[in-house]
Design a protein around this motif. Sequence first.
Motif, PDB file in Angstrom:
ATOM      1  N   LYS A  51       6.850  15.295 -23.630  1.00 13.41           N
ATOM      2  CA  LYS A  51       7.621  16.507 -23.898  1.00 13.41           C
ATOM      3  C   LYS A  51       6.698  17.532 -24.542  1.00 13.41           C
ATOM      4  CE  LYS A  51      12.292  14.690 -24.670  1.00 13.41           C
ATOM      5  NZ  LYS A  51      13.013  15.670 -23.846  1.00 13.41           N
ATOM      6  N   LYS A  52       5.949  18.240 -23.699  1.00 12.00           N
ATOM      7  CA  LYS A  52       4.981  19.194 -24.243  1.00 12.00           C
ATOM      8  C   LYS A  52       5.649  20.494 -24.681  1.00 12.00           C
ATOM      9  CE  LYS A  52       0.782  17.500 -22.191  1.00 12.00           C
ATOM     10  NZ  LYS A  52      -0.120  17.522 -21.075  1.00 12.00           N
ATOM     11  N   ASP A  53       6.820  20.781 -24.128  1.00 10.29           N
ATOM     12  CA  ASP A  53       7.479  22.041 -24.497  1.00 10.29           C
ATOM     13  C   ASP A  53       8.189  21.940 -25.838  1.00 10.29           C
ATOM     14  OD1 ASP A  53       9.261  20.221 -23.475  1.00 10.29           O
ATOM     15  OD2 ASP A  53      10.565  21.733 -22.574  1.00 10.29           O
ATOM     16  N   GLN A  54       8.175  20.756 -26.423  1.00  8.22           N
ATOM     17  CA  GLN A  54       8.818  20.603 -27.729  1.00  8.22           C
ATOM     18  C   GLN A  54       7.838  20.039 -28.748  1.00  8.22           C
ATOM     19  OE1 GLN A  54      12.332  18.201 -26.772  1.00  8.22           O
ATOM     20  NE2 GLN A  54      13.603  19.948 -27.307  1.00  8.22           N
ATOM     21  N   LYS A  55       7.699  20.750 -29.866  1.00  7.66           N
ATOM     22  CA  LYS A  55       6.995  20.195 -31.006  1.00  7.66           C
ATOM     23  C   LYS A  55       7.903  19.102 -31.559  1.00  7.66           C
ATOM     24  CE  LYS A  55       4.705  21.940 -35.222  1.00  7.66           C
ATOM     25  NZ  LYS A  55       5.496  22.122 -36.424  1.00  7.66           N
TER      26      LYS A  55
ATOM     27  N   ASP B 287       9.365  18.522 -34.301  1.00  9.53           N
ATOM     28  CA  ASP B 287      10.593  18.925 -34.996  1.00  9.53           C
ATOM     29  C   ASP B 287      11.604  19.574 -34.046  1.00  9.53           C
ATOM     30  OD1 ASP B 287       8.574  20.873 -34.930  1.00  9.53           O
ATOM     31  OD2 ASP B 287       9.417  22.009 -36.589  1.00  9.53           O
ATOM     32  N   ASP B 288      11.111  20.227 -32.983  1.00 13.88           N
ATOM     33  CA  ASP B 288      12.029  20.812 -31.989  1.00 13.88           C
ATOM     34  C   ASP B 288      12.873  19.711 -31.353  1.00 13.88           C
ATOM     35  OD1 ASP B 288      10.565  23.107 -32.506  1.00 13.88           O
ATOM     36  OD2 ASP B 288       9.415  23.019 -30.639  1.00 13.88           O
TER      37      ASP B 288
ATOM     38  N   PHE C  40      15.455  18.335 -33.784  1.00 11.33           N
ATOM     39  CA  PHE C  40      16.556  19.294 -33.958  1.00 11.33           C
ATOM     40  C   PHE C  40      17.538  19.197 -32.791  1.00 11.33           C
ATOM     41  CE2 PHE C  40      18.306  23.622 -33.209  1.00 11.33           C
ATOM     42  CZ  PHE C  40      19.099  23.715 -34.344  1.00 11.33           C
TER      43      PHE C  40
ATOM     44  N   LEU D 165       2.517   6.779 -35.457  1.00  7.33           N
ATOM     45  CA  LEU D 165       2.703   7.290 -34.097  1.00  7.33           C
ATOM     46  C   LEU D 165       2.928   8.803 -34.128  1.00  7.33           C
ATOM     47  CD1 LEU D 165       4.871   4.442 -32.519  1.00  7.33           C
ATOM     48  CD2 LEU D 165       2.511   5.018 -31.960  1.00  7.33           C
ATOM     49  N   ASP D 166       3.447   9.305 -35.241  1.00 10.14           N
ATOM     50  CA  ASP D 166       3.653  10.750 -35.377  1.00 10.14           C
ATOM     51  C   ASP D 166       2.345  11.467 -35.703  1.00 10.14           C
ATOM     52  OD1 ASP D 166       6.346  10.432 -34.948  1.00 10.14           O
ATOM     53  OD2 ASP D 166       6.878  10.433 -37.065  1.00 10.14           O
TER      54      ASP D 166
ATOM     55  N   LYS E 141       7.225  10.251 -30.184  1.00  9.25           N
ATOM     56  CA  LYS E 141       6.506  10.954 -29.124  1.00  9.25           C
ATOM     57  C   LYS E 141       5.241  10.180 -28.824  1.00  9.25           C
ATOM     58  CE  LYS E 141       7.027  15.538 -28.205  1.00  9.25           C
ATOM     59  NZ  LYS E 141       6.597  16.927 -28.279  1.00  9.25           N
TER      60      LYS E 141
ATOM     61  N   SER F  17       3.556  10.275 -26.335  1.00  3.88           N
ATOM     62  CA  SER F  17       2.572  11.065 -25.590  1.00  3.88           C
ATOM     63  C   SER F  17       1.557  11.725 -26.519  1.00  3.88           C
ATOM     64  CB  SER F  17       3.268  12.138 -24.757  1.00  3.88           C
ATOM     65  OG  SER F  17       3.873  13.102 -25.611  1.00  3.88           O
ATOM     66  N   GLU F  18       1.892  11.839 -27.813  1.00  2.00           N
ATOM     67  CA  GLU F  18       0.965  12.492 -28.741  1.00  2.00           C
ATOM     68  C   GLU F  18       0.015  11.487 -29.393  1.00  2.00           C
ATOM     69  OE1 GLU F  18       2.912  15.064 -31.555  1.00  2.00           O
ATOM     70  OE2 GLU F  18       3.971  16.154 -29.986  1.00  2.00           O
ATOM     71  N   ALA F  19       0.333  10.213 -29.277  1.00  2.00           N
ATOM     72  CA  ALA F  19      -0.410   9.213 -30.047  1.00  2.00           C
ATOM     73  C   ALA F  19      -1.133   8.224 -29.141  1.00  2.00           C
ATOM     74  CB  ALA F  19       0.552   8.456 -30.946  1.00  2.00           C
ATOM     75  N   PRO F  20      -2.282   7.750 -29.586  1.00  2.13           N
ATOM     76  CA  PRO F  20      -2.940   6.656 -28.870  1.00  2.13           C
ATOM     77  C   PRO F  20      -2.249   5.356 -29.274  1.00  2.13           C
ATOM     78  CG  PRO F  20      -4.248   7.321 -30.761  1.00  2.13           C
ATOM     79  CD  PRO F  20      -2.996   8.151 -30.805  1.00  2.13           C
TER      80      PRO F  20
END
Lengths: 353, 162, 380
Positions: free
Chosen positions: C19-23, C25-26, C29, C57-58, C111, C113-116
């Motif tokens: 989900k690249k379009d959401q940070k 916290d987005d 929310f 992971l965050d 997420k 996708s953000e973490a190894p």
Amino acid sequence: MNEIDAVVYSMGPSEFLGVNEPDKWCVDAVGGRDKPFMRIHTGGATGLSAAQAGFHHVAAGLFDAVLVVGADKVRECKDSQQVLNTIWDPLYERQFGLTTITMAAFQAVRHMHLYGTKEEQMALVAVRSWGNALNNPVAHLKGHITVDDVMMSPYYCWPVKKYDMCPSSAGGAAIVIVSGKKAMKLSTRPAWIRGCGEVANTVFLGDQMGGRAQMDFADSDVLAMAATAAYRQAGIRNPVKEIQVAELYAPFTVCELSMVEALGFCRKGESGRLNEEGFFNMNGEIAVNPSGGTLCANAIAITALARVCDGALQVMGKAPPKMQVKNVRNAVCTGEGGSFQFHAVMVLSADYY
Amino acid sequence: MNDGMTLRGGWNVEYNYAVGTTGKKFFDALIEKKIIAPKCSKCGLVMLPPRSFCERCFVPAEEWVEVGREGTIQAFTIVPVKFESLPEPPYAIAYVLLDGADTALVNFIRKVDLSDLGAAAKKLSIGKRVRVVFEKRRKGTINDFHYELIETGQARRQRSKK
Amino acid sequence: MSHRVAILGVGMTKIEGAKKDQKLDDMVFEASSKALADASVTREGIDSVVISGCDELDGRCISSMLLAMPAGAYLKDEIKVTDEGCYGVILAAMRLMTGLFDLSLVISWCKTSEAPVSDVMRMRWDPFYHRGFGMNHITSTALMAGVYKSQYGIPMDIPARVVVKNRKNGARNPNAHLQRPIKLSEVRSSPVVSWPLRALDCAPESDGACALVLASARKARELKRDPVWLAGFGWATDSYYLGGRDLSKLRSLGIAAGMAYGMARIKNPLKEIDIAEISDFSSYHELMVYEGLGFCRPGRAQDLIKEGLTDMEGVLPVNPSGGLLSSNPFTASGLFRVCEAYLQVKGNAENHQVQGVKRALAHGSSGFCAQGNAVFILSR
Ligand SMILES: [Zn+2]
């Protein structure tokens, strides 16, 4: 261990230790195997949040005896402030070298700006804490230091100096929370958990200064909210009269000045002066951090739990002889985490009602 | 490298933080030398750093406004010591309430003589006016700009111009 | 239970690969707003927020700093439990049962996708005795699968059929990450990633957040709701050291299930439960979960699969949502299971709804070789 029904593990950021989710590693060491087990993590407030979670286990009526336990070794990483930089947002904040010390500096400059608080007044908090810690056999730092010693110590983030800051410590702590029925059987003088509160604020420091701020970063207004809830449950109307001991999670000298105001011990801006008058000394109106507090030992994951331990010892009359305050009926313990945004409060009492 | 009592080990875990559409809009504007901020549709709070919702009203913030390039210091510090992997000291950072924004935004404050901490702290006191200075090469990150003090005479001149 | 706990609503983001379009916290929310809307309550009414996530992971060493606010916790009583999201339900439920709180929001996210993920998992091992072997979540799950397979002689088709079942279900769930049904032959021919696990035997890595609104019985009555009840829950942990564990069994799951069944007065789970949403980190793991939950005797989970008892049409459909083999926002997966179980009991699961669900089970798990387990019983 057979009498323990469930375990709550108190563990903050794991990056100091360098093992992810170390609660899982430590299950065996705390007798958690085959038992309900969970880890609480609210940054610096962790230990107090964990104690509250343990209380909720018992107060829900599910368990008779719960162990709340944890340990930390903050010094096993190369530089704890390198780790603490990563509590900040990677897009908007980390780039500026933000740490917990810069955060304390921001609070200090605002407290100085709003209330005319002096660096010397903050220094005196360290002097008292180090002196109190002399009576505490498990404190990390202790000694007879003077305001001059603090003032002459090097600046880390202006106006925060070396002796304004807590150390990086290693240590463990544990408490056993039992149901009222069980407590009556086991002890003639337990510490009763009479009130709990925990309130979260925004992560953004910049929302709490100027503009349309609903509270000021100089003040610990969310601590005041958490304390209000805890005092209400505990039936405390006049904290100065009814509370004899405060064990506070104040990792920097300015935090303590801000916190005693939020806890209703004095009005905003008065703490510096009252501190000079000895109001918070061992023999003052309210003994603040008889243990030496967080300024003298900070094994982050359990520091707030140690506040509960020290508060409980005071209420039970079991603190080390010189550390014990006389006639303690109520003690208030706190934990603070994140960007000074999570504040947790627990009121312990010698009296059941 | 082991001394028998400790074992050396590293962390070295890298992440790809998603910026999200809100963050991207903000960073794209920085490239254009603009600081824009989302505004709460309910209470009108103009928020920096940008976020996709208002924490107080708990509604999405979809409107954007451009904020001013000057502002007021709300808090600051000067760091004279070196921390692992953090910027080379000394450096000054400040929370600045930009004109038109309702929350303060942190950044470096540059071009202040930091050799004497006490003197520098006096210069940087709360309430002092600063301006946003954009870097020549901007990459769409928060480091695309920094703050600089507006000297008193200069500030008066600029304000009277408005 | 003396004080009953009700679930008033849930909110889930779509589960996706990245989900690249959401940070971060987005995304949180979105989930909490949806849960509040689903429960028809506002943030103002919430008096307890319980959030759950995994810092590592965050990529933030106190991730609740950012995420407490999108979880609706501004100036609210808030606490965080790690790491599996479903533990948030346990803590929130206990807080409601004390009588000190009335309305709680529980939230978890992940997420991947953000973490190894593999590096993060490797760092879960202690540096002295385990980390040197490069074991991660996949290899440790494989270790367990290997022991189970050889202990009971599980034919290869059985786990493959678990994958086919879950992916078929996932294809009917618009919220799922992987929505393409697959064939037995595809599972069989997918490459071995860590023996005996093939690529398709393993859960994917996904992004997603979900939230629930819980209420005390008092509050549920006051709001005049027809809630789903949290009839029972239980949780337990096993040893960290795999060498001291019997890896053919999920010991702590058995203990957790025993506690939950006791609370909900369930004697024969296979008969008394209408659907189960479980955390199947691998196809073999799903089989082991059946046994841990007492759906059958040890080693006999293969019979349930052979006879199709856990298919959508079976006596106890397992993972109508597609389970983790279709969507795996790692540490939020267990809370997603609770949300899905809620939808089934409520009758709101649309295309993957099982008819006539009165009682549902949800299961979450965390740690190497499912060290910790939690079980929830939701009922009308
Ligand atoms: Zn608003």
